[in-house]
Scaffold this motif. Structure first.
Motif, PDB file in Angstrom:
ATOM      1  N   SER A 192      39.965 130.229 -10.940  1.00 32.71           N
ATOM      2  CA  SER A 192      40.346 131.561 -10.694  1.00 32.71           C
ATOM      3  C   SER A 192      41.882 131.495 -10.109  1.00 32.71           C
ATOM      4  O   SER A 192      42.697 132.268  -9.803  1.00 32.71           O
ATOM      5  CB  SER A 192      39.817 132.830 -10.790  1.00 32.71           C
ATOM      6  OG  SER A 192      38.327 132.428  -9.687  1.00 32.71           O
ATOM      7  N   ASP A 193      42.291 130.313  -8.855  1.00 37.23           N
ATOM      8  CA  ASP A 193      43.077 130.151  -7.689  1.00 37.23           C
ATOM      9  C   ASP A 193      44.058 130.040  -8.820  1.00 37.23           C
ATOM     10  O   ASP A 193      44.936 129.468  -8.064  1.00 37.23           O
ATOM     11  CB  ASP A 193      42.203 129.465  -7.179  1.00 37.23           C
ATOM     12  CG  ASP A 193      41.918 130.104  -5.990  1.00 37.23           C
ATOM     13  OD1 ASP A 193      40.935 131.106  -5.694  1.00 37.23           O
ATOM     14  OD2 ASP A 193      41.195 128.782  -5.000  1.00 37.23           O
ATOM     15  N   ASP A 194      43.571 129.063 -10.054  1.00 38.05           N
ATOM     16  CA  ASP A 194      45.096 128.391 -10.604  1.00 38.05           C
ATOM     17  C   ASP A 194      45.303 129.343 -12.139  1.00 38.05           C
ATOM     18  O   ASP A 194      47.075 130.012 -11.653  1.00 38.05           O
ATOM     19  CB  ASP A 194      44.710 127.270 -11.044  1.00 38.05           C
ATOM     20  CG  ASP A 194      44.280 126.218  -9.680  1.00 38.05           C
ATOM     21  OD1 ASP A 194      45.096 125.606  -9.194  1.00 38.05           O
ATOM     22  OD2 ASP A 194      42.903 125.978  -9.624  1.00 38.05           O
TER      23      ASP A 194
ATOM     24  N   PRO B 179      36.803 129.507  -4.419  1.00 36.65           N
ATOM     25  CA  PRO B 179      36.053 129.222  -5.992  1.00 36.65           C
ATOM     26  C   PRO B 179      35.350 127.694  -5.511  1.00 36.65           C
ATOM     27  O   PRO B 179      35.921 127.130  -4.832  1.00 36.65           O
ATOM     28  CB  PRO B 179      36.492 128.759  -7.265  1.00 36.65           C
ATOM     29  CG  PRO B 179      37.634 129.553  -6.599  1.00 36.65           C
ATOM     30  CD  PRO B 179      38.126 129.865  -5.086  1.00 36.65           C
ATOM     31  N   ARG B 180      33.916 127.637  -6.139  1.00 32.93           N
ATOM     32  CA  ARG B 180      33.239 126.235  -5.936  1.00 32.93           C
ATOM     33  C   ARG B 180      33.296 125.576  -7.125  1.00 32.93           C
ATOM     34  O   ARG B 180      33.795 125.927  -8.301  1.00 32.93           O
ATOM     35  CB  ARG B 180      31.589 126.941  -6.051  1.00 32.93           C
ATOM     36  CG  ARG B 180      31.050 125.871  -6.003  1.00 32.93           C
ATOM     37  CD  ARG B 180      29.367 126.664  -5.769  1.00 32.93           C
ATOM     38  NE  ARG B 180      28.700 128.022  -5.082  1.00 32.93           N
ATOM     39  CZ  ARG B 180      28.992 128.824  -5.165  1.00 32.93           C
ATOM     40  NH1 ARG B 180      27.558 128.955  -6.700  1.00 32.93           N
ATOM     41  NH2 ARG B 180      28.268 129.500  -4.447  1.00 32.93           N
ATOM     42  N   LEU B 181      32.940 124.725  -6.806  1.00 30.75           N
ATOM     43  CA  LEU B 181      33.291 123.351  -8.500  1.00 30.75           C
ATOM     44  C   LEU B 181      31.716 122.982  -8.639  1.00 30.75           C
ATOM     45  O   LEU B 181      31.352 122.125  -7.674  1.00 30.75           O
ATOM     46  CB  LEU B 181      33.907 122.265  -8.217  1.00 30.75           C
ATOM     47  CG  LEU B 181      35.338 122.900  -8.312  1.00 30.75           C
ATOM     48  CD1 LEU B 181      36.689 122.199  -8.066  1.00 30.75           C
ATOM     49  CD2 LEU B 181      36.048 122.633  -9.452  1.00 30.75           C
TER      50      LEU B 181
ATOM     51  N   SER C 160      44.874 125.091  -3.800  1.00 29.17           N
ATOM     52  CA  SER C 160      43.600 125.442  -4.402  1.00 29.17           C
ATOM     53  C   SER C 160      43.597 123.703  -4.489  1.00 29.17           C
ATOM     54  O   SER C 160      44.204 122.961  -4.350  1.00 29.17           O
ATOM     55  CB  SER C 160      44.054 125.684  -5.614  1.00 29.17           C
ATOM     56  OG  SER C 160      45.012 125.107  -6.912  1.00 29.17           O
ATOM     57  N   THR C 161      42.014 122.982  -5.491  1.00 26.58           N
ATOM     58  CA  THR C 161      42.366 121.967  -6.056  1.00 26.58           C
ATOM     59  C   THR C 161      43.054 121.557  -6.543  1.00 26.58           C
ATOM     60  O   THR C 161      44.053 119.993  -6.618  1.00 26.58           O
ATOM     61  CB  THR C 161      41.360 121.417  -6.591  1.00 26.58           C
ATOM     62  OG1 THR C 161      41.360 122.779  -7.849  1.00 26.58           O
ATOM     63  CG2 THR C 161      40.143 121.692  -5.385  1.00 26.58           C
TER      64      THR C 161
END
Ligand code: FAD
Ligand code: NDP
Length: 486
Positions: free
Chosen positions: A169-171, A154-156, A36-37
């Motif tokens: 939600s990936d984190d 997920p988009r930011l 993830s980011t």
């Protein structure tokens, strides 16, 4: 040489690969998780298992249990007033459970003779997939058929600081420290579910809503959810968008946001969770270059070629799950579409995936389950004069003795055609265990049940579900829909 290569080992890809292998095909499934980011990584199984349905539902349950502990004193339990919750211990248990599922998936693939390749898959041509593993080692796989099941991430929002300082939600489910005071940006499934359980676990939580809650869902139900969450401690910033996130010297995040009048505000948070939608991850697969048609905005695969919902514009390339354009992004949809596709390709079956009347549940603190049309869609499709809508506010018995419980939003709405045979077009339920209840009723709704079919069914007493078979007040009548007593 393979018969079938599946790119993406999530809900859809794994189900499709296993089904094809059971039908005698030589199958490989590729799965690779790009961190993830914020650098979070996880194992085999895709979004649902690792960063979606499973950890989300377990943490939702943690929050519900907290509420039940408060209720328990009304049932005679002596509950100490200093009960605390440990985020660390909850997450440890959730993560261990998720790891056991990762392992279970690997074992199943082995048992079912599917080759699992932990590598990124890219198409070289319509029959060749290049795989690159974590160490950069490449392989070329030749195959008759290819399934794209790469899902989304997920988009930011494109604002200063979002990439560096916000989580998604990936984190969230893999955070080792409690999130503290949290801003959740977004107002759909993920934002409301996460905002709900964070509040339930005792965190100061604010949900920033750009426009409406739960776009696409019945808005009366969505607004009841908002009211329930507000009454139970979640703060809402309506018609606001974040414009900048900065990290302060104390380690907190300073969020600047603007309201509908373009006035600027600022607040400090320990965590900023972005839940503003998801992008299909088709970018790495080289689909457009080999002629697979993608929707220009969402970059999802357009299906429906040759009368087959999952077939792309290239004959032997298919797509299932979240990556397929204009289809519900839900685990059971991905699984069913994957299994049916394998059955049609390798077992002479003809059954197509039915994407209509797919039931779903939003696991907010008050759960919302539904199947069929929203009131807005039913009015648009059939006209208000052609509908009969039955509704009821009810009080779950389990909450009857608990004076602090807010039950004012426990509500049911049944949308039917006004003309005989009064076919049910939509069913909406807000209340405890809504997912369990709607799953059962969805069988009847997708098989064309009528209003009479519902109300001629004997209820199970005392349950919340029985309120559905007792529905008798129509909106048109203007009568009070509050259920009183047995
Ligand atoms: P995914 O499960 O996303 O799997 C795709 C896999 O492919 C991933 O492992 C990815 O890393 C991998 N991959 C991507 N590109 C490549 C490549 N080039 N090569 C190799 N591998 C690649 N649905 C429900 O039904 N109920 C719920 O309660 C629910 N809750 C959710 C909660 C959250 C927070 C989120 C984010 C989603 C939730 N969903 C829920 C939606 C559900 O998780 C998805 O619909 C489902 O996982 C989609 O499955 P899929 O197979 O299409 O893709
Ligand atoms: P959605 O695309 O459904 O919603 C995105 C939300 O973010 C909307 O409220 C949107 O507001 C808002 N938004 C978008 N851009 C911005 C921005 N720049 N600033 C502020 N707000 C913004 O995405 P989700 O991530 O919630 O869910 C993705 C999918 O995952 C769902 O469609 C669902 O199928 C699946 N899912 C299923 C669950 C379940 O079954 N229980 C649970 C969670 C996810 P606006 O309305 O104004 O556009």
């Amino acid at each position: 040489m393979y018969d079938f290569v599946v790119i993406g080992g999530g809900s859809g890809g794994l189900a499709c690969a296993k089904e094809a292998s059971q039908l005698g095909q030589k199958v490989a499934v590729l799965d690779f998780v790009k961190p993830s980011t914020q650098g979070t990584k996880w194992g085999l199984g895709g979004t649902c298992v690792n960063v979606g349905c499973i950890p989300k539902k377990l943490i939702h349950q943690a929050a519900l249990l907290g509420h039940s502990i408060q209720d328990a004193k009304y049932y005679g339990w002596n509950i100490p007033s200093d009960i605390t919750h440990s985020w660390e211990s909850m997450c440890d248990n959730v993560q261990n459970y998720v790891r056991s599922l990762n392992w279970g998936h690997r074992v199943q693939l082995k048992d079912k003779n599917v080759e699992y390749i932990n590598a990124v898959g890219t198409l070289v041509d319509k029959h060749t997939v290049k795989t690159v593993d974590g160490k950069g080692k490449e392989r070329l796989l030749s195959t008759d058929n290819i399934v794209i099941a790469v899902g989304g991430r997920p988009r930011l929002p494109d604002i200063p600081g979002a990439l560096q300082y916000s989580i998604t939600s990936d984190d969230l489910f893999w955070m080792t420290k409690p999130p503290g005071k949290t801003l959740v940006v977004g107002a759909s499934y993920i934002a409301l579910e996460c905002g709900g359980f964070l509040t339930g676990l005792g965190f100061d939580t604010t949900v920033m809503v750009r426009s409406i809650l739960l776009r696409g869902f019945d808005q009366q139900m969505a607004n009841h959810i908002g009211d329930y969450m507000s009454n139970n401690g979640t703060k809402f910033l309506r018609e606001c968008i974040p414009t900048e996130i900065k990290k302060t010297s104390t380690g907190q995040y300073s969020v600047t946001y603007s309201d509908k009048n373009k006035n600027t505000h600022n607040d400090m948070f320990d965590t900023v969770l972005m839940a503003v939608g998801r992008n299909a991850v088709t970018g790495s697969v080289n689909l457009e270059n080999i002629g697979v048609e993608l929707d220009t905005t969402s970059k999802k695969v357009i299906g429906g070629y040759k009368n087959n919902s999952e077939r792309s514009s290239i004959d032997n390339i298919y797509a299932i799950g979240d990556v397929l354009y204009n289809k519900p992004e839900l685990t059971p949809v991905a699984i069913k579409a994957g299994k049916l596709l394998a059955q049609r390709l390798f077992n002479n079956q003809t059954q197509a995936m039915d994407y209509q009347n797919v039931p779903t549940t939003v696991f907010t603190p008050i759960e919302y389950g539904c199947v069929g049309l929203s009131e807005e869609s039913a009015v648009e499709k059939f006209g208000e004069e052609n509908l009969e809508i039955y509704h009821a506010f009810y009080k779950p018995l389990e909450y009857a003795m608990v004076t602090e419980r807010d039950v004012s939003q426990c509500y049911i709405k049944l949308i039917c055609e006004r003309q005989s045979p009064h076919t049910v077009l939509g069913l909406h339920l807000l209340g405890p265990n809504a997912g369990e209840v709607i799953q059962g009723f969805s069988v009847a709704v997708r098989n064309g049940i009528s209003y009479e079919g519902i109300i001629n069914t004997v209820g199970i007493h005392p349950t919340c579900a029985e309120e559905i078979v007792k529905l008798n007040i129509s909106k048109r009548s203007g009568l009070d829909p509050t259920v009183t007593g047995c």
